[in-house]
Design a protein around this motif. Structure first.
Motif: not given
Length: 339
Positions: A1-5, A236-246, A248-259
């Motif tokens: 999950v990466d907002p760049l995508h 490590g697991l907690a950091v990985a989950v945090l990175l994935v959550a961030l 996902a949040w960035g991807t969700w925020r970026q999607e309306p930009v391309w609506a």
């Protein structure tokens, strides 16, 4: 999950990136699993989709070097095994380049001059991509290139990272090889957009979709670092989950930009308010919708940053003329004096 995508998936122009990256990763996965023929076939397909895949021979070289270095008693030197493994992919690059030269327009005659004169642009574009890979926010369809300070900070970061990597070569050779492999996956796919940036239009020199394949290397590097340091194993697991959550949040925020097209250009204008190209692109969208007043406001704001721009001044006049013509069409008697 990466907002760049998001750009590569949401924008039809970026679909070549998603297809090319899928074929590249499938080719590399087939190579690692020993299915060499399939790997070469998939590599050829990726190269036909987009020229960024021309780095596949180098990626295969790195993968084979990495695999051989990990063996306790290899039959031949690692560099030699890597060279033999990458050799079947080289003719594919030559064939695709020849086909490109026949089918597509020729390169400009002043190519060499433009490339050498564009070295500062390349440095600025490389710094912009480094920032996007490390901190992919805020994102837009167009970016302003970083200045001297941004370039210095980026290359300072690279220098420190190189020093740390060189130290790992002696203290933790296994981690050194793993990190070197991930750095190759980050840097090599960016070679094409960075080297070609002097030949591109200003607004397209840095694009999220060009970093699609490199983001896989960034994720691999993060996973290696989290898994390798004993002090981080409990976290490590907690950091990985945090990175994935961030992500996902960035991807969700970026999607309306391309609506909508307007939303895309308004987002870009918020991030690069001084961009003449973005201002004119947004104004064109508003004119198509018949919103002449809003288009005029966008151009007037752009003229604050570039008061001597002939393009902005000319477009402002065209907006006025189109608005007057639209009024005339809606009300044919408007402005006509009846005796």
């Amino acid at each position: 999950v990466d907002p760049l995508h998001v750009e590569a998936v949401a924008w039809i122009t970026g679909m070549m990136e998603t297809l090319m990256v899928a074929l590249c990763l499938a080719s590399l996965a087939s190579f690692v699993r020993g299915r060499r023929v399939w790997s070469v076939v998939l590599a050829g397909a990726a190269m036909l989709v987009k020229e960024t895949a021309f780095v596949l021979p180098l990626l295969v070289f790195l993968l084979e070097w990495h695999r051989t270095e990990r063996q306790p008693a290899p039959q031949r030197p690692a560099w030699r095994s890597a060279e033999i493994a990458a050799l079947p992919y080289v003719p594919l690059v030559v064939i695709c380049l020849a086909a490109r030269g026949i089918i597509l327009p020729r390169m400009p005659e002043d190519l060499q001059t433009r490339v050498f004169d564009g070295v500062p642009i390349m440095a600025s574009v490389a710094a912009a991509y480094l920032r996007l890979l490390l901190w992919p926010w805020p994102l837009a369809i167009s970016y302003a290139l970083p200045g001297a300070g941004g370039i210095a900070a980026a290359f300072g970061f690279v220098a420190v990272a190189t020093a740390i990597l060189w130290r790992l070569r002696r203290t933790r050779p296994t981690l050194f090889r793993d990190v070197l492999l991930s750095c190759g996956l980050i840097l090599l796919p960016l070679a094409a957009p960075v080297l070609a940036s002097p030949l591109m239009g200003e607004w397209i020199q840095v694009q999220d979709r060009y970093a699609y394949l490199s983001s896989a290397g960034t994720c691999l590097l993060a996973a290696l670092l989290l898994a390798s340091f004993s002090s981080l194993k409990n976290w490590g697991l907690a950091v990985a989950v945090l990175l994935v959550a961030l992500g996902a949040w960035g991807t969700w925020r970026q999607e309306p930009v391309w609506a909508t097209s307007e939303a895309t250009w308004r987002c870009a204008l918020r991030i690069t308010p001084e961009s003449q190209f973005v201002s004119i692109s947004l104004a064109r969208d508003l004119v198509r919708d018949g919103r002449f007043h809003d288009a005029a406001l966008v151009i007037d704001e752009a003229l604050r940053y570039r008061p001597r721009s002939a393009s902005l001044g000319s477009f402002r006049i065209k907006v006025q003329q189109l608005e007057a013509a639209a009024i005339q069409l809606r009300n044919p008697t408007h402005g006509i004096k009846i005796p």
